[in-house]
Structure formats: structure tokens, C-alpha cells
Design a protein around this motif. Structure first.
Motif, PDB file in Angstrom:
ATOM      1  N   SER A   1     -42.624 -16.865 -23.641  1.00  0.00           N
ATOM      2  CA  SER A   1     -42.684 -17.745 -24.809  1.00  0.00           C
ATOM      3  C   SER A   1     -44.114 -18.182 -25.090  1.00  0.00           C
ATOM      4  CB  SER A   1     -41.801 -18.974 -24.597  1.00  0.00           C
ATOM      5  OG  SER A   1     -40.447 -18.603 -24.648  1.00  0.00           O
ATOM      6  N   ALA A   2     -44.844 -18.519 -24.052  1.00  0.00           N
ATOM      7  CA  ALA A   2     -46.237 -18.942 -24.236  1.00  0.00           C
ATOM      8  C   ALA A   2     -47.078 -17.802 -24.793  1.00  0.00           C
ATOM      9  CB  ALA A   2     -46.808 -19.435 -22.914  1.00  0.00           C
ATOM     10  N   ALA A   3     -46.873 -16.587 -24.285  1.00  0.00           N
ATOM     11  CA  ALA A   3     -47.623 -15.434 -24.787  1.00  0.00           C
ATOM     12  C   ALA A   3     -47.272 -15.165 -26.245  1.00  0.00           C
ATOM     13  CB  ALA A   3     -47.320 -14.206 -23.932  1.00  0.00           C
ATOM     14  N   GLY A   4     -45.987 -15.252 -26.595  1.00  0.00           N
ATOM     15  CA  GLY A   4     -45.566 -15.036 -27.975  1.00  0.00           C
ATOM     16  C   GLY A   4     -46.153 -16.047 -28.928  1.00  0.00           C
ATOM     17  N   LEU A   5     -46.208 -17.316 -28.486  1.00  0.00           N
ATOM     18  CA  LEU A   5     -46.814 -18.352 -29.339  1.00  0.00           C
ATOM     19  C   LEU A   5     -48.316 -18.126 -29.509  1.00  0.00           C
ATOM     20  CD1 LEU A   5     -44.870 -21.506 -28.130  1.00  0.00           C
ATOM     21  CD2 LEU A   5     -44.667 -20.328 -30.340  1.00  0.00           C
ATOM     22  N   GLY A   6     -48.966 -17.592 -28.488  1.00  0.00           N
ATOM     23  CA  GLY A   6     -50.394 -17.262 -28.601  1.00  0.00           C
ATOM     24  C   GLY A   6     -50.611 -16.134 -29.602  1.00  0.00           C
TER      25      GLY A   6
ATOM     26  N   ILE B   1     -37.441 -19.486 -24.195  1.00  0.00           N
ATOM     27  CA  ILE B   1     -37.510 -20.857 -23.675  1.00  0.00           C
ATOM     28  C   ILE B   1     -36.254 -21.632 -24.069  1.00  0.00           C
ATOM     29  CG2 ILE B   1     -38.786 -21.955 -25.548  1.00  0.00           C
ATOM     30  CD1 ILE B   1     -39.457 -22.518 -21.861  1.00  0.00           C
ATOM     31  N   GLY B   2     -35.710 -21.323 -25.247  1.00  0.00           N
ATOM     32  CA  GLY B   2     -34.454 -21.948 -25.663  1.00  0.00           C
ATOM     33  C   GLY B   2     -33.300 -21.540 -24.754  1.00  0.00           C
TER      34      GLY B   2
ATOM     35  N   TYR C   1     -39.301 -15.590 -32.646  1.00  0.00           N
ATOM     36  CA  TYR C   1     -38.871 -14.732 -31.538  1.00  0.00           C
ATOM     37  C   TYR C   1     -39.364 -15.249 -30.195  1.00  0.00           C
ATOM     38  CZ  TYR C   1     -37.040 -10.994 -34.506  1.00  0.00           C
ATOM     39  OH  TYR C   1     -36.310 -10.259 -35.386  1.00  0.00           O
ATOM     40  N   SER C   2     -40.557 -15.803 -30.160  1.00  0.00           N
ATOM     41  CA  SER C   2     -41.103 -16.258 -28.884  1.00  0.00           C
ATOM     42  C   SER C   2     -40.448 -17.547 -28.401  1.00  0.00           C
ATOM     43  CB  SER C   2     -42.617 -16.431 -28.981  1.00  0.00           C
ATOM     44  OG  SER C   2     -42.925 -17.469 -29.880  1.00  0.00           O
TER      45      SER C   2
END
Length: 156
Positions: free
Chosen positions: A11-16, A41-42, A36-37
Motif C-alpha cells: 500500500s505504501a509503495a502504491g501510494l508513492g 491495507i483495507g 488500488y493501493s
């Protein structure tokens, strides 16, 4: 614990990646990547990841899936047997009847099988002879009139 960490890192990588995409002024794509990211985490926060990992590593769960597969196979087998109900002689007779009712290549009507032959009569009555002549006279013109209309419509 390991699955939750992996999901959080994804999730952190996707948000980056979404932030870099937004910096390049591709906001619609960045929003889609962010959506998608946030899914992994959800899933961690709702407990789905823990539930799935608990199912995946228990042998009793896999035995349960095997039993469900066996039940499905039994249902399908009984359904196939029901479709093939009847004796072999009945199926053979049905196939023979289908072959007897076939249309010959040059025939304009289906040929009659052994059970469909007309009863022999000594002389046709006058009432049946007149309609038959009218049908014979009208039949050749009626057979091709609709085809001729279609051809004329298309200029052929």
C-alpha cells in the motif's frame, strides 16, 4: 503478522507511485493507482487477510474443500446418468427412427418410414381428388413467390 506487513508495504509503495503520477499531472491515473493501493491495507484492517491466512494453512480446511469437490462430482455424475436414462435398445431404436425420417437429397418432402406408410386404398374418392389437384396446381407458384419477391426487391 508477515502478511499484514507485506500488505502495508504494498500500500505504501502504491501510494508513492500515485504521488509521482500526480506530480506528472496525470490525476485520473494517480487517483486510480491510489484506490488500488488502498485495497491491501483495507483488507488488513478488516481482518480478511488474517482469515484467509488461517484458512490457507489448516489441513482440515483443505479436506473440507476436497469433500465439497467430491459432492460436486457426485451431483454431476447423477445428472449425466439421468440424461442417459433408458435402455440401450430404446436408444438404438430412437437413432434408427431418426435415420428413417431423413430427407433424401432430391426429395421435396421427407420420406416415409416403415410406420408412416399410407394405407392402400382401392380408389380415391372424388372429394379428396379435387383438393389435391388444386394443391398441386397452386404449389409450384407458391413455392417460389416469396423468393421471387426478395430477388426483385434487391434488383436481381
Amino acid at each position: 503478522m508477515l502478511a499484514e506487513t507485506i500488505c502495508s508495504a504494498a500500500s505504501a509503495a502504491g501510494l508513492g507511485i500515485a504521488a509521482v503520477t500526480a506530480y506528472r499531472k496525470r490525476f485520473l491515473t494517480a487517483t486510480r493507482i491510489a484506490a488500488y493501493s488502498l485495497v491491501p491495507i483495507g483488507l488488513v484492517l478488516t481482518g480478511v487477510v488474517e482469515w484467509v491466512s488461517g484458512i490457507a494453512f489448516k489441513p482440515s480446511v483443505w479436506i473440507g474443500f476436497g469433500v465439497l469437490g467430491l459432492a460436486w462430482a457426485l451431483f454431476m455424475t447423477t445428472r449425466a446418468i439421468e440424461r442417459r436414462s433408458g435402455t440401450r435398445a430404446e436408444r438404438k431404436a430412437a437413432r434408427a427412427a431418426e435415420r428413417n425420417e431423413a430427407v433424401a437429397p432430391g426429395a421435396s418432402a421427407p420420406s416415409l418410414g416403415a410406420g408412416g406408410q399410407a394405407r392402400p386404398s382401392s380408389a380415391p374418392s372424388a372429394a379428396t381428388a379435387k383438393p389435391k389437384k388444386k394443391q398441386e396446381a397452386a404449389a409450384p407458384g407458391d413455392d417460389f413467390s416469396d423468393i421471387e419477391a426478395i430477388l426483385k426487391k434487391h434488383g436481381i
